[in-house]
Write a protein that holds these residues in place. Sequence first.
Motif, mmCIF file in Angstrom:
data_model
loop_
_atom_site.group_PDB
_atom_site.id
_atom_site.type_symbol
_atom_site.label_atom_id
_atom_site.label_comp_id
_atom_site.label_asym_id
_atom_site.label_seq_id
_atom_site.Cartn_x
_atom_site.Cartn_y
_atom_site.Cartn_z
ATOM 1 N N ALA A 1 10.783 69.180 97.570
ATOM 2 C CA ALA A 1 10.279 69.638 98.869
ATOM 3 C C ALA A 1 11.398 69.973 99.856
ATOM 4 O O ALA A 1 11.317 70.964 100.575
ATOM 5 N N GLU B 1 -3.551 66.297 99.257
ATOM 6 C CA GLU B 1 -3.487 65.034 98.503
ATOM 7 C C GLU B 1 -4.149 63.932 99.331
ATOM 8 O O GLU B 1 -4.064 63.936 100.566
ATOM 9 N N SER C 1 7.271 65.447 97.599
ATOM 10 C CA SER C 1 7.502 65.779 96.192
ATOM 11 C C SER C 1 8.989 66.085 95.984
ATOM 12 O O SER C 1 9.735 66.348 96.927
ATOM 13 N N SER D 1 4.367 68.558 100.300
ATOM 14 C CA SER D 1 5.552 69.383 100.520
ATOM 15 C C SER D 1 5.500 69.943 101.939
ATOM 16 O O SER D 1 4.625 69.585 102.718
ATOM 17 N N CYS E 1 3.182 73.037 98.792
ATOM 18 C CA CYS E 1 2.468 72.265 97.758
ATOM 19 C C CYS E 1 1.245 73.010 97.238
ATOM 20 O O CYS E 1 1.099 73.251 96.049
ATOM 21 N N CYS E 2 0.332 73.383 98.137
ATOM 22 C CA CYS E 2 -0.970 73.910 97.726
ATOM 23 C C CYS E 2 -1.103 75.408 97.964
ATOM 24 O O CYS E 2 -2.077 76.024 97.514
ATOM 25 N N HIS F 1 -0.040 66.641 103.049
ATOM 26 C CA HIS F 1 0.610 67.648 102.196
ATOM 27 C C HIS F 1 1.907 67.060 101.630
ATOM 28 O O HIS F 1 2.781 66.652 102.419
#
Length: 144
Positions: free
Chosen positions: A68, A140, A65, A119, A128-129, A117
């Motif tokens: 990141a 993802e 992303s 990131s 990310c999460c 992931h």
Amino acid sequence: GPIIKESFMVKRSQNKKRFGPVNYKDRWFVLTSTVLTYHDGDPERKGREKGRVELSAVRVVEPLSEYALDSRPHSFQLGYGEYTLYVSASSEIERDEWLRALRELCRVNSGLLPRYHPSIWQNGRWQCCGHINKATAGCEEATP
Ligand code: 4IP
């Protein structure tokens, strides 16, 4: 074997030594049909090899992303074995060419993961999460 693609890009340290520093280095990346190597040197000249990834061990080939890598742009990731190589390419076109070339060469790998992931793992969580278990499955779905 013959070189399929090569270019000068920035890489994040992979933390192979348990408590090494996190830093970024300019490296020459060279892709053949079986291995990705990176080398020191400068944009004009490739130097000696610093590391390598056997393509048969690759499990993830995905973009990162936008933010990141501390706002280093056009970034992507190559997950292999227990490590992940994070790289920032010089342009969006370059990033897409690397992803396409790597995917093509790794598409038959037996260890490919269905999720990833987008990131990095940092400060005890996936950026990310937000999961705090490093081994948790990716948030993802892998690019088909
Ligand atoms: C090094 O930092 C370089 O970033 C290495 O990258 C990296 O190895 C080392 O991380 C890291 O400690 P210093 O040069 O300041 O020592 P390079 O090999 O491109 O020079 P990687 O594994 O990323 O190649 P470790 O923890 O992975 O050793």
